[in-house]
Design a protein around this motif. Structure first.
Motif, PDB file in Angstrom:
ATOM      1  N   VAL A   1       0.904  -1.218  -0.416  1.00 55.50           N
ATOM      2  CA  VAL A   1      -0.068  -0.315  -0.110  1.00 55.50           C
ATOM      3  C   VAL A   1       1.083   0.973  -0.296  1.00 55.50           C
ATOM      4  O   VAL A   1       1.905   1.745   0.729  1.00 55.50           O
ATOM      5  CB  VAL A   1      -1.000  -0.538   1.311  1.00 55.50           C
ATOM      6  N   ARG A   2       0.667   2.198  -0.891  1.00 51.18           N
ATOM      7  CA  ARG A   2       0.920   3.276  -0.939  1.00 51.18           C
ATOM      8  C   ARG A   2       0.939   4.646   0.520  1.00 51.18           C
ATOM      9  O   ARG A   2      -1.108   4.849   1.081  1.00 51.18           O
ATOM     10  CB  ARG A   2       0.929   4.237  -2.152  1.00 51.18           C
ATOM     11  N   VAL A   3       1.389   4.952   1.233  1.00 51.62           N
ATOM     12  CA  VAL A   3       1.429   5.968   2.215  1.00 51.62           C
ATOM     13  C   VAL A   3       1.884   7.332   1.655  1.00 51.62           C
ATOM     14  O   VAL A   3       2.459   7.493   1.588  1.00 51.62           O
ATOM     15  CB  VAL A   3       2.022   5.223   3.602  1.00 51.62           C
ATOM     16  N   VAL A   4       0.699   7.776   2.168  1.00 50.44           N
ATOM     17  CA  VAL A   4       1.007   9.696   1.270  1.00 50.44           C
ATOM     18  C   VAL A   4       1.018  10.173   2.571  1.00 50.44           C
ATOM     19  O   VAL A   4       1.943  11.432   2.332  1.00 50.44           O
ATOM     20  CB  VAL A   4      -0.762   9.238   0.897  1.00 50.44           C
ATOM     21  N   SER A   5       0.489  10.164   3.511  1.00 57.92           N
ATOM     22  CA  SER A   5       1.253  11.077   4.518  1.00 57.92           C
ATOM     23  C   SER A   5       0.589  10.706   5.993  1.00 57.92           C
ATOM     24  O   SER A   5       0.524   9.326   6.253  1.00 57.92           O
ATOM     25  CB  SER A   5       0.421  12.377   4.742  1.00 57.92           C
ATOM     26  N   GLY A   6       2.124  10.655   6.813  1.00 58.91           N
ATOM     27  CA  GLY A   6       2.527  10.160   7.832  1.00 58.91           C
ATOM     28  C   GLY A   6       3.713   9.660   8.535  1.00 58.91           C
ATOM     29  O   GLY A   6       4.082   9.583   9.237  1.00 58.91           O
ATOM     30  N   LEU A   7       4.687   9.145   7.045  1.00 54.76           N
ATOM     31  CA  LEU A   7       5.744   8.300   7.032  1.00 54.76           C
ATOM     32  C   LEU A   7       6.736   9.681   6.548  1.00 54.76           C
ATOM     33  O   LEU A   7       6.347   9.987   5.901  1.00 54.76           O
ATOM     34  CB  LEU A   7       6.175   7.344   7.061  1.00 54.76           C
ATOM     35  N   LYS A   8       7.987   8.653   7.149  1.00 56.28           N
ATOM     36  CA  LYS A   8       9.275   9.820   6.348  1.00 56.28           C
ATOM     37  C   LYS A   8      10.137   9.023   5.445  1.00 56.28           C
ATOM     38  O   LYS A   8      10.416   8.161   5.854  1.00 56.28           O
ATOM     39  CB  LYS A   8       9.874  10.445   6.819  1.00 56.28           C
ATOM     40  N   VAL A   9      11.088   9.107   4.533  1.00 59.79           N
ATOM     41  CA  VAL A   9      12.207   8.450   4.754  1.00 59.79           C
ATOM     42  C   VAL A   9      13.244   7.811   5.577  1.00 59.79           C
ATOM     43  O   VAL A   9      13.670   8.528   6.065  1.00 59.79           O
ATOM     44  CB  VAL A   9      12.891   8.885   3.475  1.00 59.79           C
ATOM     45  N   GLY A  10      13.277   6.595   6.067  1.00 60.11           N
ATOM     46  CA  GLY A  10      14.244   6.584   7.290  1.00 60.11           C
ATOM     47  C   GLY A  10      13.082   5.919   8.686  1.00 60.11           C
ATOM     48  O   GLY A  10      14.125   5.731   9.409  1.00 60.11           O
ATOM     49  N   ASP A  11      12.334   6.094   8.262  1.00 57.04           N
ATOM     50  CA  ASP A  11      11.494   4.883   9.559  1.00 57.04           C
ATOM     51  C   ASP A  11      11.733   4.509   9.839  1.00 57.04           C
ATOM     52  O   ASP A  11      11.281   3.524   7.771  1.00 57.04           O
ATOM     53  CB  ASP A  11      10.310   5.768   9.306  1.00 57.04           C
ATOM     54  N   THR A  12      11.288   3.623  10.832  1.00 56.16           N
ATOM     55  CA  THR A  12      11.181   2.359  10.988  1.00 56.16           C
ATOM     56  C   THR A  12      10.246   1.930  11.002  1.00 56.16           C
ATOM     57  O   THR A  12       9.813   1.962  12.120  1.00 56.16           O
ATOM     58  CB  THR A  12      12.488   1.543  11.980  1.00 56.16           C
ATOM     59  N   ILE A  13       9.755   0.706   9.710  1.00 56.28           N
ATOM     60  CA  ILE A  13       7.831   0.085  10.281  1.00 56.28           C
ATOM     61  C   ILE A  13       7.933  -0.842  10.458  1.00 56.28           C
ATOM     62  O   ILE A  13       9.029  -1.631  10.297  1.00 56.28           O
ATOM     63  CB  ILE A  13       7.778   0.695   8.986  1.00 56.28           C
ATOM     64  N   LEU A  14       7.052  -1.939  11.337  1.00 59.40           N
ATOM     65  CA  LEU A  14       7.051  -2.094  11.842  1.00 59.40           C
ATOM     66  C   LEU A  14       6.268  -3.423  11.014  1.00 59.40           C
ATOM     67  O   LEU A  14       5.057  -2.840  11.245  1.00 59.40           O
ATOM     68  CB  LEU A  14       6.697  -3.039  13.462  1.00 59.40           C
TER      69      LEU A  14
END
Length: 359
Positions: A320-333
């Motif tokens: 899924v494409r995330v449009v807002s809320g995250l940024k490059v470099g975030d470590t997602i679980l």
């Protein structure tokens, strides 16, 4: 006195030993609690978020149609005198396909022409008499009308005669014929079908929310149910309004079919590109947690889980494409997130992201 000193010494040694013992015990308890804290950290999978290229496409169902297609019929009734085509053959524009017997029309034309000739002569004589004032204008008008009527009837029969010869209105492939030589045909009799398949139309509909992203000239690709081969087409016409019942917008694309591999009437799986994004943030579908007002995702921050509300866009098969809320470099679980809450310590096993195209 010596006994007293000995007793004091033993007490002092005992007290010192007790203090040392308690200190060691406390250290062991503290170490055990620290170990327990480490053991209580939840094991999850995660990935570092990177920007990647993303092609936002939608998959649609369409129908392949002939560029031009008609049913060949005769405009006049009569006996078929000659058939000049073979079933399944190529024909060119203007080629004679068949001819209906015109003997009766020829006889009618001969009769009418005789009457026309006589009416013409009568009109000439009446005109001379009118100039000499031997007849009235009214009498001349009657004779002139007879001549014009005869001329019109002659033209009508000539038009009917021209219709006894049926020609191909465009180049294409003629199908199975449903008559034989000697068949009596009427305008309702189906002779054969003529189809131009050198180019084919693909008709499909898109949801109204994508209407602004497609225009005349947009390129697309499609496949058919009987082959995995991919063909290209270009949108050339769009309906001017959205269908209210389905909330979709109908459009047509044109594709080349020089090799004749495509057949009108078959199903087409259309892949329509909407946009290409160079810095999209894609996350696995299982990383998203549905909430009342949208979607939520966990990221790792200083060794602990942290909830983030996100806005999502297009989907692929598993991303899924995330449009807002995250940024490059975030470590997602990405795995094991259902048991997490804000502040939960986590041990992360990292995995590589996969790049896919939206469907």
């Amino acid at each position: 006195m010596k006994i007293k000193y000995i007793v004091y010494s033993l007490l002092l040694i005992g007290i010192t030993a007790l203090i040392v013992y308690r200190i060691n015990a406390n250290n062991e308890i503290g170490g055990s609690k620290a170990n327990d804290a480490v053991e209580q950290a939840t094991s999850v999978k995660g990935m570092v978020l990177n920007a990647q290229q993303f092609n936002d496409n939608i998959s649609l169902s369409g129908t392949i149609e002939a560029n031009e297609q008609i049913e060949i019929r005769s405009e006049v009734s009569g006996i078929v005198e000659r058939i000049n085509f073979n079933e399944g053959s190529k024909v060119t524009e203007g080629q004679v396909l068949f001819k209906v017997n015109d003997i009766e029309l020829q006889a009618q034309l001969s009769k009418v022409r005789t009457a026309q000739k006589l009416a013409s002569e009568n009109e000439r004589r009446a005109k001379l008499l009118l100039e000499k004032q031997a007849i009235s204008q009214e009498e001349y008008d009657i004779v002139s009308a007879d001549y014009q009527s005869a001329s019109a009837e002659s033209q009508l029969i000539q038009a009917q005669l021209s219709k006894t010869v049926v020609r191909a209105p465009f180049s294409g492939t003629i199908g199975l014929r449903y008559i034989s030589k000697g068949t009596y045909v009427t305008p309702q009799t189906l002779i054969a079908k003529l189809v131009n398949t050198s180019k084919l139309k693909i008709t499909f509909s898109i949801p109204e929310k994508y209407a602004s992203q497609v225009s005349v000239g947009s390129q697309l690709s499609f496949t058919t149910s009987d082959s995995k081969e991919e063909y290209k087409a270009k949108v050339y016409a769009i309906e001017p309004e959205v269908e209210i019942a389905t909330r979709t917008l109908k459009m047509r694309a044109i594709a080349e079919n020089k090799e004749g591999k495509l057949y009108p009437g078959t199903y087409a799986n259309v892949m329509l590109p909407l946009e290409s994004i160079d810095d999209a943030l894609m996350v696995p579908s299982e990383a998203l947690i549905p909430v009342q007002n949208g979607k939520r995702i966990f990221i790792a921050e200083q060794g602990k889980a942290k909830e983030i509300d996100v806005e999502i866009g297009a989907r692929t098969g598993n991303e899924v494409r995330v449009v807002s809320g995250l940024k490059v470099g975030d470590t997602i679980l990405t795995y094991g997130v259902m048991a997490l809450k804000n502040g939960t310590p986590v041990n992360i096993q990292f995995e590589e992201p996969v790049t896919l195209t939206a469907e």
